[in-house]
Design a protein around this motif. Structure first.
Motif, mmCIF file in Angstrom:
data_model
loop_
_atom_site.group_PDB
_atom_site.id
_atom_site.type_symbol
_atom_site.label_atom_id
_atom_site.label_comp_id
_atom_site.label_asym_id
_atom_site.label_seq_id
_atom_site.Cartn_x
_atom_site.Cartn_y
_atom_site.Cartn_z
ATOM 1 N N THR A 50 73.552 101.408 42.711
ATOM 2 C CA THR A 50 75.149 101.233 42.858
ATOM 3 C C THR A 50 75.668 100.701 41.397
ATOM 4 O O THR A 50 76.559 100.935 41.787
ATOM 5 N N VAL A 51 74.823 99.124 40.913
ATOM 6 C CA VAL A 51 75.497 98.496 39.918
ATOM 7 C C VAL A 51 74.157 98.701 38.894
ATOM 8 O O VAL A 51 73.673 98.363 39.121
ATOM 9 N N TRP A 52 74.895 98.637 37.581
ATOM 10 C CA TRP A 52 73.667 98.223 36.422
ATOM 11 C C TRP A 52 74.418 97.031 35.787
ATOM 12 O O TRP A 52 75.099 97.207 35.166
ATOM 13 N N VAL A 53 73.189 96.077 35.740
ATOM 14 C CA VAL A 53 73.620 95.125 33.978
ATOM 15 C C VAL A 53 72.581 95.296 32.880
ATOM 16 O O VAL A 53 71.339 96.103 33.127
ATOM 17 N N ALA A 54 72.550 95.508 31.910
ATOM 18 C CA ALA A 54 71.960 95.837 30.702
ATOM 19 C C ALA A 54 72.057 95.590 30.239
ATOM 20 O O ALA A 54 73.582 94.109 29.451
ATOM 21 N N GLY A 55 70.825 94.387 28.921
ATOM 22 C CA GLY A 55 70.858 94.164 27.730
ATOM 23 C C GLY A 55 70.507 92.271 27.636
ATOM 24 O O GLY A 55 69.936 92.327 26.356
ATOM 25 N N CYS A 56 70.371 92.442 28.468
ATOM 26 C CA CYS A 56 69.631 90.463 28.477
ATOM 27 C C CYS A 56 68.566 90.179 27.713
ATOM 28 O O CYS A 56 67.755 90.668 28.426
ATOM 29 N N GLY A 57 67.938 90.334 26.877
ATOM 30 C CA GLY A 57 66.956 89.679 26.256
ATOM 31 C C GLY A 57 66.365 91.308 26.142
ATOM 32 O O GLY A 57 64.941 91.417 26.238
ATOM 33 N N MET A 58 67.034 92.173 26.089
ATOM 34 C CA MET A 58 66.374 93.770 26.133
ATOM 35 C C MET A 58 65.940 94.282 25.020
ATOM 36 O O MET A 58 65.108 95.547 25.278
ATOM 37 N N GLY A 59 66.253 93.695 23.952
ATOM 38 C CA GLY A 59 65.416 94.177 22.743
ATOM 39 C C GLY A 59 66.338 94.645 21.936
ATOM 40 O O GLY A 59 66.928 95.544 22.683
ATOM 41 N N LEU A 60 65.775 95.308 20.639
ATOM 42 C CA LEU A 60 66.627 96.241 19.863
ATOM 43 C C LEU A 60 65.498 97.340 19.758
ATOM 44 O O LEU A 60 65.643 98.170 18.586
ATOM 45 N N THR A 61 64.681 97.455 20.541
ATOM 46 C CA THR A 61 63.788 98.708 20.315
ATOM 47 C C THR A 61 63.912 99.988 20.369
ATOM 48 O O THR A 61 65.386 100.010 21.233
ATOM 49 N N PRO A 62 62.983 101.170 20.130
ATOM 50 C CA PRO A 62 63.541 101.835 20.408
ATOM 51 C C PRO A 62 63.777 103.041 21.555
ATOM 52 O O PRO A 62 64.306 103.266 22.381
ATOM 53 N N LEU A 63 62.331 101.481 22.426
ATOM 54 C CA LEU A 63 62.596 102.021 23.683
ATOM 55 C C LEU A 63 63.608 100.658 24.512
ATOM 56 O O LEU A 63 64.117 101.557 24.930
ATOM 57 N N ALA A 64 64.210 100.249 24.100
ATOM 58 C CA ALA A 64 65.692 99.961 24.582
ATOM 59 C C ALA A 64 65.953 100.283 24.335
ATOM 60 O O ALA A 64 67.117 101.313 25.673
ATOM 61 N N GLN A 65 66.570 101.291 23.156
ATOM 62 C CA GLN A 65 67.774 102.143 22.842
ATOM 63 C C GLN A 65 67.635 103.390 23.761
ATOM 64 O O GLN A 65 68.735 104.519 24.280
ATOM 65 N N ASN A 66 66.182 103.814 23.807
ATOM 66 C CA ASN A 66 66.235 105.218 24.809
ATOM 67 C C ASN A 66 66.719 104.773 26.862
ATOM 68 O O ASN A 66 67.182 105.603 26.632
ATOM 69 N N CYS A 67 66.479 103.826 26.728
ATOM 70 C CA CYS A 67 67.036 103.241 28.157
ATOM 71 C C CYS A 67 68.675 103.764 28.627
ATOM 72 O O CYS A 67 68.770 103.768 29.600
ATOM 73 N N LEU A 68 68.635 102.992 27.203
ATOM 74 C CA LEU A 68 70.115 102.466 27.834
ATOM 75 C C LEU A 68 70.440 104.017 27.466
ATOM 76 O O LEU A 68 71.714 104.114 27.847
ATOM 77 N N ALA A 69 70.556 104.501 26.511
ATOM 78 C CA ALA A 69 70.968 106.951 26.393
ATOM 79 C C ALA A 69 70.761 107.106 27.271
ATOM 80 O O ALA A 69 72.197 107.639 28.421
ATOM 81 N N THR A 70 69.322 106.470 28.439
ATOM 82 C CA THR A 70 69.344 106.691 29.624
ATOM 83 C C THR A 70 70.132 107.266 30.293
ATOM 84 O O THR A 70 70.778 107.575 31.455
ATOM 85 N N LEU A 71 70.317 105.423 30.727
ATOM 86 C CA LEU A 71 71.013 104.931 31.461
ATOM 87 C C LEU A 71 73.035 105.654 31.906
ATOM 88 O O LEU A 71 73.798 105.599 32.147
ATOM 89 N N PHE A 72 73.173 105.282 30.388
ATOM 90 C CA PHE A 72 74.772 106.659 30.060
ATOM 91 C C PHE A 72 74.287 107.655 30.824
ATOM 92 O O PHE A 72 75.686 108.320 31.266
#
Length: 285
Positions: free
Chosen positions: A95-117
């Motif tokens: 129902t709610v998301w938090v993203a970013g805490c120690g997530m890293g700046l890798t291509p995997l992290a970037q893809n996860c954030l794009a998928t979330l949005f």
């Protein structure tokens, strides 16, 4: 001190002080997904998730931003449900998301954030730490007209979001928060001494709780988890965001009143104290 804290909370954040009805279950209090904890940063994810759990979220999931799940269970809080970010992003009951805490700046992290949005346009999202840096560096598609987007930068992260320096941010913190909110159509929580909260409509609130004990690693992760927890429990954005910021600071003030800190206060102690304070301010039915 507790009487003063309770009086302030009940006046300004009544939704934070509501007692829980007897006929409730874990589904009543939301399901929070946390995308965090890249390589060597698992602790950041655990702090955010433990804070959310101790604030009363019904269910808390962690999706580690790694190819393989680094832990089978949290040995301190086995109630937390652990997975990789990729697998967690396939769930439809968050129902709610938090993203970013120690997530890293890798291509995997970037893809996860794009998928979330892309996949969860109608869910409230709280972005902290590395997610803010990724947001400043990449052109994500943001469409959150139906749910709040909350950005929680410290001054250096705020500077990256606006393309300026941290010194520029500190010269006029309220104006900086307004600029971030306008640029991203988001709530902004500009952390630091007297944290500034700005709505998407540029309305400003300045928080006055807290002390220098919060100037330690992990307290930002705790705050992100607390904001996510309050939103997941159905508290309005107006009270959930400012209320969590206030409660985070009030927890640190409570610890000092108990002889814990400010020197040497830890993020883990803050999340425990935040639970104590939340229960002390609750108006019993």
């Amino acid at each position: 001190m507790i009487t003063e804290i309770a009086s302030f909370a009940q006046q300004h954040f009544p939704d934070l002080c509501r007692a829980r009805p007897l006929d409730t279950h874990k589904g009543t209090f939301g399901t929070l997904g946390i995308l965090a904890g890249g390589k060597n940063m698992v602790g950041a994810a655990l702090l955010a998730a433990r804070a959310a759990l101790k604030q009363g979220t019904g269910r808390v999931h962690i999706g580690f931003s790694q190819e393989n799940q680094p832990l089978e269970a949290d040995p301190i809080q086995p109630e937390l449900m652990l997975n990789t970010a990729g697998k967690l992003l396939g769930k439809d009951d968050i129902t709610v998301w938090v993203a970013g805490c120690g997530m890293g700046l890798t291509p995997l992290a970037q893809n996860c954030l794009a998928t979330l949005f892309n996949r969860y346009p109608n869910a409230p999202i709280v972005l902290d730490a590395d997610a803010l840096t990724l947001l400043s560096e990449h052109a994500f598609s943001l469409s959150h007209e139906k749910a709040p987007l909350v950005l929680t930068p410290h001054p250096s992260e705020a500077a990256r979001l606006l393309g300026c320096t941290a010194a520029d941010i500190q010269k006029d913190r309220q104006q900086a928060a307004r600029q971030i909110s306008a640029k991203y159509a988001a709530w902004t929580v500009l952390k630091g001494y007297q944290t500034v909260i700005c709505t998407p409509a540029s309305e400003i609130t300045v928080n006055h709780s807290g002390n220098p004990g919060l100037s330690t690693a992990g307290t930002g992760d705790v705050l992100a988890g607390m904001i996510g927890a309050c939103l997941a429990q159905g508290i309005t954005a107006e009270q959930a965001i400012a209320g969590a910021v206030w409660l985070h600071g009030a927890a640190a003030d409570y610890l000092v009143s108990q002889g814990i800190g400010p020197i040497g206060m830890t993020a883990g102690e803050v999340l425990e104290a935040a639970r104590t304070v939340r229960n002390l301010i609750t108006i019993q039915a």
